[in-house]
Motif scaffolding. Structure first.
Motif, short mmCIF file in Angstrom:
data_model
loop_
_atom_site.label_atom_id
_atom_site.label_comp_id
_atom_site.label_asym_id
_atom_site.label_seq_id
_atom_site.Cartn_x
_atom_site.Cartn_y
_atom_site.Cartn_z
N UNK A 64 0.82 -1.20 0.00
CA UNK A 64 0.00 0.00 0.00
C UNK A 64 0.86 1.26 0.00
N UNK A 65 1.94 1.23 0.75
CA UNK A 65 2.85 2.38 0.77
C UNK A 65 3.42 2.62 -0.62
N UNK A 66 3.79 1.56 -1.29
CA UNK A 66 4.36 1.69 -2.64
C UNK A 66 3.33 2.18 -3.66
N UNK A 67 2.06 1.91 -3.37
CA UNK A 67 0.98 2.38 -4.25
C UNK A 67 0.43 3.73 -3.81
N UNK A 68 1.04 4.29 -2.75
CA UNK A 68 0.64 5.60 -2.22
C UNK A 68 -0.80 5.60 -1.69
N UNK A 69 -1.23 4.48 -1.15
CA UNK A 69 -2.53 4.41 -0.49
C UNK A 69 -2.43 5.14 0.86
N UNK A 70 -3.40 5.98 1.16
CA UNK A 70 -3.38 6.75 2.40
C UNK A 70 -3.87 5.86 3.55
N UNK A 71 -3.06 5.65 4.58
CA UNK A 71 -3.47 4.79 5.69
C UNK A 71 -4.38 5.52 6.66
N UNK A 72 -5.17 4.75 7.38
CA UNK A 72 -6.00 5.32 8.45
C UNK A 72 -5.95 4.47 9.72
N UNK A 73 -5.11 3.44 9.71
CA UNK A 73 -5.08 2.47 10.80
C UNK A 73 -3.65 2.12 11.18
N UNK A 74 -3.38 2.06 12.47
CA UNK A 74 -2.10 1.58 12.97
C UNK A 74 -2.27 0.15 13.45
N UNK A 75 -1.41 -0.73 12.95
CA UNK A 75 -1.42 -2.13 13.39
C UNK A 75 -0.22 -2.36 14.31
N UNK A 76 -0.50 -2.61 15.56
CA UNK A 76 0.55 -2.93 16.52
C UNK A 76 0.98 -4.37 16.28
N UNK A 77 2.17 -4.55 15.74
CA UNK A 77 2.62 -5.87 15.31
C UNK A 77 3.28 -6.67 16.43
N UNK A 78 4.01 -5.99 17.29
CA UNK A 78 4.71 -6.70 18.36
C UNK A 78 5.05 -5.74 19.48
N UNK A 79 5.01 -6.24 20.69
CA UNK A 79 5.44 -5.49 21.86
C UNK A 79 6.09 -6.47 22.82
N UNK A 80 7.18 -6.05 23.43
CA UNK A 80 7.90 -6.95 24.35
C UNK A 80 8.50 -6.15 25.49
N UNK A 81 8.41 -6.71 26.68
CA UNK A 81 9.02 -6.14 27.87
C UNK A 81 10.20 -7.01 28.26
N UNK A 82 11.32 -6.38 28.58
CA UNK A 82 12.49 -7.17 28.95
C UNK A 82 12.17 -8.08 30.13
N UNK A 83 12.78 -9.23 30.18
CA UNK A 83 12.39 -10.27 31.14
C UNK A 83 12.53 -9.84 32.59
N UNK A 84 13.52 -9.00 32.89
CA UNK A 84 13.72 -8.60 34.28
C UNK A 84 12.87 -7.39 34.68
N UNK A 85 11.93 -6.99 33.81
CA UNK A 85 11.02 -5.89 34.14
C UNK A 85 9.56 -6.31 33.98
N UNK A 86 9.32 -7.60 33.80
CA UNK A 86 7.96 -8.06 33.58
C UNK A 86 7.18 -8.14 34.89
#
Length: 243
Positions: free
Chosen positions: A91-113
């Protein structure tokens, strides 16, 4: 003071992040061949959507996502993690205007969980997205407890709740407590293939014969074909939408 910072503006955390944020992921998750096709372009196109979450100059968590155009209906959802990545790049290469954020990954370091950091970083990146022109926030979530029930269909697992009505899965529960709603299953969110030797290395298991196997941290089963020397694993996720 907690701070959400674009990763590109804080290279001093790169080395620590590379180690810390791979700690809790199974090795096989990094071997989706379709993801590899889009990784470099994703990094090039969307550097502003990769973040470090810090406190007092200490790396606490990290997350990244991509923008897409989505019409807010279930049928228009991407197939899952890999399809989202492909869609965002094309879509970016086709210049489609986005309206949504997709949170793909989130991680907390093991000693702060276990200290509420996951909720803080999700809230911070969600608010950042909506403040920067992406009012819809969705996520293909990898439910952590699903690995205890690899034979249960994802469509069934996502309906399981505790007595208080919240999801049985703790990662889903974190999102729901932040205002998210469950949208739909993504039964083929990622596909990992490899030789039998690859899978024996990735799982630290032996696969002596052709068959279906449960594997450590697997959300579903692994299909091994000894004659073809292949292993096939199709990972399910669950789509959530944040308010």
């Amino acid at each position: 003071m907690y701070q959400l910072t674009p990763a590109g503006d804080a290279p001093q955390y790169d080395a620590d992040a590379e180690v810390r944020f791979a700690e809790d992921w199974p090795e096989f998750i990094f071997h989706d061949a379709e993801v590899a096709k889009y990784r470099e372009r994703r990094v090039s196109y969307f550097p502003e959507w990769e973040f470090y979450y810090t406190a007092d100059e200490r790396l606490i968590a990290g997350c990244w996502g991509v923008p897409i155009a989505w019409d807010a209906t279930v049928p228009d959802l991407p197939g899952g993690f890999t399809d989202t990545l492909a869609r965002s790049v094309t879509e970016h290469e086709k210049k489609v205007v986005p309206n949504t954020f997709v949170l793909m990954a989130a991680a907390v370091r093991s000693d702060e969980q276990g200290q509420g950091h996951a909720g803080r970083v999700i809230t911070a990146v969600r608010d950042h997205a909506t403040a920067n022109g992406l009012p819809q926030v969705i996520a293909p979530v990898r439910p952590t407890l699903k690995s205890s029930y690899p034979l249960t269909p994802i469509e069934t697992f996502m309906t399981w709740t505790r007595d208080d009505g919240l999801p049985l899965d703790p990662w889903l529960r974190t999102h729901v407590r932040l205002g998210a709603t469950l949208l739909a299953p993504a039964p083929a969110s990622q596909t990992m293939t490899g030789s039998v030797a690859d899978w024996e290395k990735w799982t630290n298991m032996q696969f002596p014969s052709t068959g279906t196997y449960t594997i450590p941290a697997g959300l579903t089963t692994l299909a091994i074909d000894r004659e073809a020397d292949t292993g096939l694993y199709i990972e399910p996720n669950i789509w959530l939408r944040h308010a």
